[in-house]
Design an enzyme around this catalytic site. Sequence first.
Site: not given
Ligand code: XLS
Length: 438
Positions: A101, A104
């Site tokens: 993301h 991150d």
């Molecule tokens: C959260 C999601 C997230 C997505 C990406 O539950 O799994 O980690 O994979 O935003």
Amino acid sequence: MSEFFPMIKKVCYEGKQSKNPFSFKYYDAERIIDGKPMKEHLKFALSWWHTLCAEGGDPFGSGTIDRTYGGLKDPMKIAYAKVDAGFEFMSKLGIEYFCFHDADIAPAGENFSQTKKNFWEIVDYIRSKTEETNIKLLWGTANCFNAPRYMHGAGTSCNAHSFAYAAAQIKNALEATVKLGGKGYVFWGGREGYETLLNTDMALELDNMAKLMKMSVEYGRKIGFDGDFYIEPKPKEPTKHQYDFDSATVLGFLRKYGLDKDFKLNIEANHATLAGHTFEHELTVARINNAFGSIDANSGDPLLGWDTDQFPTNVYSATLCMLEVIRAGGFTNGGLNFDAKVRRGSFTFEDIVHAYISGMDTFALGLIKAYEIIEDGRIDEFVKKRYSSYNDGIGKEIRQGSASLESLEEYILGNDKVVMESGRQEYLEAVLNNIIFG
Ligand code: XLS
Ligand code: NI
Ligand code: NI
């Protein structure tokens, strides 16, 4: 440059007899299965957020994992160290992809233009690392759920200003995805849902979400993104009613708004189980609708009702998942992203290594066993035979669409003794065990 994972040099395949905890027991990257090396079947990816950022906090306690990468204080220095640690980790484990993301990889600044500057500085650094290595971006995404401005959602927010902020983030995350050669861009619902209908205009929220996705497709295609957009279904958490409940719900949404040409699904194991489905159910629904895209490989705890994002260790589930991947023709732009984090008590870097080795071995075994199921043929043969009444006669007419209520009544008037056959579930479960435990 510091070494963050000194306990490993290169993790190699040593076979199932090996007792070396830093070796693969089943994942043999170059082993050819059905004409393709295992690594191409599996396309493992590292999740930036869980692997390099998550500190192990939960609603009852603060973090247990030190993510200062040797006591660094400056958030930008930490961001650079994460890149170094991430690429060291992926190189040592032979992981060729990663996902992130926007939030991150670089810290937020005091205003959006500072945030943007930080982000692009780190994107450039990541890009230099991808050029030095064979490691690529699997998919990018924007974190439009963490900041207070998204308390009511992002694309589905009641506040147009929040919507606009999300759009600005997505624009940059998409550009970064293109710059890093990523072939996927994920929309995970985040806070796209609601808590109570008393304050919610559901129709407007969904229309707006679709508009944000349309804008993203238009912009993405304009700047040369030729990969797949994904929606990652999830039924609950953080909101009580997440709009992207499961594969079937998401498919309905995509078709309603004409987004089904550009979007596929990113199926996460733990989200499937939260929706009351099996992992393979969600994958099958995606596959039969030509919407299978990518996978977030993790697992939940059957005794807990939330998204525990654990590393996958269940070989049964991985086998049935890989069977679906094979039936879908394998990954094209997608892959297996370990959207999984170590438990709070597993706070050392060593634990992350164990977790990935175990997850990769689980899916390697799943792949091997899935091919054995196909080669064995008993299960496929059974299913084929089970539907054989549709191959000719009245069944063929139904299938071809030439039967009608009148013609079927006519048929029943002359043949009203229906002969049934067993579904043989227990026999098939035994066959599966026989193949898995061989
Ligand atoms: C959260 C999601 C997230 C997505 C990406 O539950 O799994 O980690 O994979 O935003
Ligand atoms: Ni996920
Ligand atoms: Ni999740």
